[in-house]
Write an enzyme that holds these catalytic residues in place. Structure first.
Site, PDB file in Angstrom:
ATOM      1  CE1 TYR A 176      -3.877  -2.280   5.200  1.00 23.76           C
ATOM      2  CE2 TYR A 176      -3.088  -0.127   4.497  1.00 23.76           C
ATOM      3  CZ  TYR A 176      -3.614  -1.368   4.189  1.00 23.76           C
ATOM      4  OH  TYR A 176      -3.873  -1.699   2.880  1.00 23.76           O
ATOM      5  CB  SER A 215      -0.880   0.021   1.250  1.00 26.72           C
ATOM      6  OG  SER A 215      -1.515   1.279   1.419  1.00 26.72           O
TER       7      SER A 215
END
Length: 252
Positions: free
Chosen positions: A156, A143
């Site tokens: 995350y 990501s």
């Protein structure tokens, strides 16, 4: 001849979003595909059916990727049903958003189990098959949050940053085996998860679009096309790379 004819791809998190789009893209390039996710039998069958419509064999399995004991069983099932594994796409992911200081130890364990431990162990599990076959392709889906920071995303982002580093480490060690390892880092992509965030948080769509120079969200199919390129023979000198596909989000 199709770019991936005769190849078998295993895609995790393939019931929807980027994972399903990737399964369909690889099938469109000629690969046979195995879709895996947790507890989504109907969605997995729909995805497999779309891949079969492209003329390729497709199978699926429900596996809890947070359970390390299931890793070897997953690899064995793919080999039993499709005969080999040439491409692994580690796409499955979990998001837990909290202000820093409010994460629990259980949050940490749950997110790391899916976002980092699962791709680590699954990559190790496919090595014997890829080595026997003379090589393969492993593609991690990280990501843009592995490169930049944002509120409520510390856990995350940390896992995705580690996944990017794992890509580089694997690439250094596995090149001699003919195994290419790369990573893609999507930026704001419109998926079921992000659409849910838009419903919960008024103005969320517009705020994120304002951060992207292209002034729009990306589509799962755009990420899938990039993964298809990395899986194909066209990407022969890309190795240990992290390819951003974020509409320019991290360019400023």
């Amino acid at each position: 001849m199709s770019a991936l004819a005769g190849k078998v791809a295993l895609i995790t998190g393939a019931s929807r979003g980027i994972g399903r789009a990737t399964a369909e893209a690889l099938a469109g390039l000629g690969a046979e595909v195995f879709l895996v996710a947790e507890g989504t039998e109907e969605e997995l069958e729909q995805g497999a059916a779309a891949c079969r419509a492209a003329g390729q064999r497709a199978a699926w399995g429900v596996f809890d990727l947070a359970d390390p004991a299931r890793t070897e069983a997953l690899v064995a099932q793919v080999q039993a049903e499709l005969g080999r594994i040439d491409i692994l796409v580690n796409n499955a992911g979990l998001r837990i958003r909290r202000p820093f200081g409010e994460f629990s130890a259980a949050d940490f364990d749950a997110l790391m189990a899916v976002n980092l431990r699962a791709p680590f162990l699954l990559s190790q599990a496919v090595l014997p098959a890829m080595r026997r076959q003379g090589g393969g392709r492993i593609i991690h889906v990280a990501s843009q949050m592995g490169l930049v920071a944002a509120p409520t995303s510390a856990l995350y982002g940390m896992a995705k940053a580690a996944l990017i580093h794992l890509t580089k480490s694997m690439a250094v060690e596995l090149a001699a085996d003919g195994i290419s390892v790369n990573c893609v880092s999507p930026g704001p992509i419109e998926t079921e998860f992000t659409r849910h965030q838009m419903e919960l948080r008024p103005g969320y769509r517009e705020a994120r679009e304002a951060e992207v120079p292209l002034r729009r969200w990306g589509a799962p199919g755009e990420v899938a096309e990039l993964i298809g390129f990395l899986a194909s023979t066209s990407a022969t000198f890309l190795h240990g790379s992290n390819l951003l596909i974020d509409g320019g989000y991290t360019a400023h």
